[in-house]
Design an enzyme around this catalytic site. Structure first.
Site, short mmCIF file in Angstrom:
data_model
loop_
_atom_site.label_atom_id
_atom_site.label_comp_id
_atom_site.label_asym_id
_atom_site.label_seq_id
_atom_site.Cartn_x
_atom_site.Cartn_y
_atom_site.Cartn_z
N HIS A 98 0.84 -1.21 0.00
CA HIS A 98 0.00 0.00 0.00
C HIS A 98 0.87 1.25 0.00
CE1 HIS A 98 0.85 -1.21 4.15
NE2 HIS A 98 0.85 0.08 4.46
N HIS A 100 0.90 5.21 1.55
CA HIS A 100 0.34 6.19 2.47
C HIS A 100 0.30 7.54 1.76
CE1 HIS A 100 0.91 3.91 6.36
NE2 HIS A 100 1.80 3.27 5.62
#
Ligand code: AMP
Length: 137
Positions: A98, A100
């Site tokens: 992922h 941020h």
């Protein structure tokens, strides 16, 4: 091994989702390092960037830019960090790749120690921030 993000993707647990398409989902980080801290997560689970296929990575960074633009519209930010932790030694805690997206309001607003900010954010704050991003998309 299945992670908490797969449970969010399958709606087993709730999240403040701001964007979703066929291959990527984006939701507020439960620990808001700054107001509007958002995660961009490919739906198919790859543990880290080393395992990510290029086309999915390219799509993921394109959506990361879209979320960054939405945050710039939604919040009075002065700057923004895009961050991806890969591997335990690099601070990764959820082993599902992922990005941020972290709005910055002043130079000292993030320590990057990722301490827990959960009890600093009310339910209303989560709802409001998610709505601000969704409306700005
Ligand atoms: P990393 O440490 O880079 O792997 O980032 C994982 C992030 O996931 C952390 O910033 C956590 O606060 C966040 N996180 C963990 N559980 C949840 C959840 N249920 N909903 C939203 N964010 C979460």
């Amino acid at each position: 091994m299945s992670t908490i993000f797969e449970k969010i993707i399958s709606r087993e647990i709730p999240a403040h989702i701001v964007y979703e398409d066929e291959s990527v989902i984006s939701f507020l980080d439960i620990s808001q390092a700054t107001s509007g801290h958002t995660l961009v997560v490919p739906k198919k689970a790859y543990a880290n960037i080393f395992e990510m296929p290029d086309d999915l990575l390219a799509h993921s960074i394109k959506i990361t830019k879209k979320i960054a633009d939405a945050c710039k519209k939604a919040f009075p930010l002065q700057g923004l960090n895009i961050l991806s932790n890969n591997g335990e030694v690099a601070g990764q805690t959820v082993f599902h790749f992922h990005f941020h997206v972290i709005p910055r309001y002043e130079t000292s607003d993030v320590s990057f120690k990722f301490t827990n900010h959960m009890n600093e954010t009310s339910k209303e704050d989560y709802k409001k921030r998610a709505l601000q991003i969704k409306e700005a998309l």
